[in-house]
Design an enzyme around this catalytic site. Structure first.
Site, PDB file in Angstrom:
ATOM      1  N   TYR A   1      -3.024 119.132  76.556  1.00  0.00           N
ATOM      2  CA  TYR A   1      -4.315 118.536  76.190  1.00  0.00           C
ATOM      3  C   TYR A   1      -4.337 118.155  74.712  1.00  0.00           C
ATOM      4  CZ  TYR A   1      -9.409 118.103  75.703  1.00  0.00           C
ATOM      5  OH  TYR A   1     -10.682 117.652  75.433  1.00  0.00           O
TER       6      TYR A   1
ATOM      7  N   GLY B   1     -22.030 116.215  81.134  1.00  0.00           N
ATOM      8  CA  GLY B   1     -21.575 116.722  79.847  1.00  0.00           C
ATOM      9  C   GLY B   1     -21.752 115.776  78.679  1.00  0.00           C
ATOM     10  N   ILE B   2     -20.711 115.660  77.876  1.00  0.00           N
ATOM     11  CA  ILE B   2     -20.760 114.828  76.682  1.00  0.00           C
ATOM     12  C   ILE B   2     -21.004 113.367  77.048  1.00  0.00           C
ATOM     13  CG2 ILE B   2     -19.338 113.903  74.805  1.00  0.00           C
ATOM     14  CD1 ILE B   2     -18.134 116.697  74.484  1.00  0.00           C
TER      15      ILE B   2
ATOM     16  N   LYS C   1      -4.807 114.356  72.924  1.00  0.00           N
ATOM     17  CA  LYS C   1      -5.875 114.007  71.987  1.00  0.00           C
ATOM     18  C   LYS C   1      -5.309 113.577  70.632  1.00  0.00           C
ATOM     19  CE  LYS C   1      -9.356 114.567  74.708  1.00  0.00           C
ATOM     20  NZ  LYS C   1     -10.180 113.408  75.113  1.00  0.00           N
TER      21      LYS C   1
ATOM     22  N   ASP D   1     -11.603 105.536  89.922  1.00  0.00           N
ATOM     23  CA  ASP D   1     -10.660 106.540  89.438  1.00  0.00           C
ATOM     24  C   ASP D   1      -9.757 105.874  88.401  1.00  0.00           C
ATOM     25  OD1 ASP D   1      -8.770 108.471  88.956  1.00  0.00           O
ATOM     26  OD2 ASP D   1      -8.333 108.876  91.063  1.00  0.00           O
TER      27      ASP D   1
END
Length: 252
Positions: free
Chosen positions: A155, A20-21, A159, A63
């Site tokens: 979430y 992904g990103i 952020k 992890d």
């Protein structure tokens, strides 16, 4: 002029750089001349990314929830590869759930991965950057940290917290020439994004209508912005939120 955007001679550590990103950032930084280190939990994913990226790419299986071992990880990486000049805190987990249905354990898991692990890793890397009086730390924010959205209370909170963390680190690290900035991707084509909207056509339509430009962003759009903020072209830029969102944050 192009030399100020070069990352030649720099080493960049990118968490979650296998897909992904994160992969888009790794690719852009590699093309800008950096040595790239990607870390993640799945070795097969990292190996595949290393092969696809080619060039001077290294990977470490780790992890980030294991925060107590992060200092040892950074020592191991710097001994094996070299000093880390750029840290990109890309790894994160998502939760799409109404607040009333979100348990304390689920909320804590999001905060642990998206905030506490980011702080622990940034602290370990910053300690060495401060000694060398040079370094760049990038956080990856989210549209959910810019405005409210339903079903992402955990979430979005995680952020938003990164903005506060960035601002406070800027006050402590700037005098050591360590810059801290936050990239804020909009709706970027990635496995996490497609999973989030895959079973929710109404949400997808709402997102499409919110974006001022045409279509969704691509991982390389975030990667190119990461290269800029990590380069000498941005040597006097710290403490900023840079949306890569096609105008979504300002569009009505």
């Amino acid at each position: 002029m192009l030399t100020v955007f070069s990352l030649k001679g720099k080493t960049a550590l990118i968490t979650g750089g296998g897909t992904g990103i994160g992969f888009g950032i790794a690719k852009a930084m590699l093309e800008a001349g950096a040595r790239v280190i990607i870390i993640g939990r799945r070795e097969e994913t990292l190996q595949q990314a290393q092969q696809e990226l080619g060039g001077d790419v290294h990977y470490f299986v780790f992890d980030l929830a294991n925060t107590e071992s992060i200092p040892e990880l950074i020592d191991r990486i710097e001994s094996a590869v070299g000093p880390i000049d750029i840290l990109v805190n890309n790894a994160g987990v998502h939760l799409k759930k109404y607040a009333l249905d979100t348990s304390d354990a689920e909320f804590e898991k999001i905060i642990q991965t998206n905030v506490i692990s980011v702080f622990s890793l940034s602290r370990s890397c910053a300690a060495k950057m401060v000694e060398r009086k040079d370094g760049v730390i990038l956080f990856i924010g989210s549209m959910t940290g810019m405005f409210g959205m339903d079903r992402v209370s955990a979430y979005g909170t995680s952020k938003t917290a990164l903005t506060g963390l960035m601002q406070n680190l800027v006050t402590e690290f700037s005098k050591y020439n360590v810059r801290v900035n936050t990239l804020v991707p909009g709706w970027i084509e990635s496995p996490m994004f497609f999973k989030a909207i895959g079973d929710d056509p109404q949400r997808k339509e709402k997102i499409v209508n919110r974006i001022a430009m045409e279509g969704f962003g691509k991982p390389e759009d975030v990667g190119n912005a990461a290269v800029f903020l990590s380069s000498q072209a941005a040597r006097y830029i710290t403490g900023v939120l840079l949306p890569i969102d096609g105008g979504a944050t300002v569009n009505f």
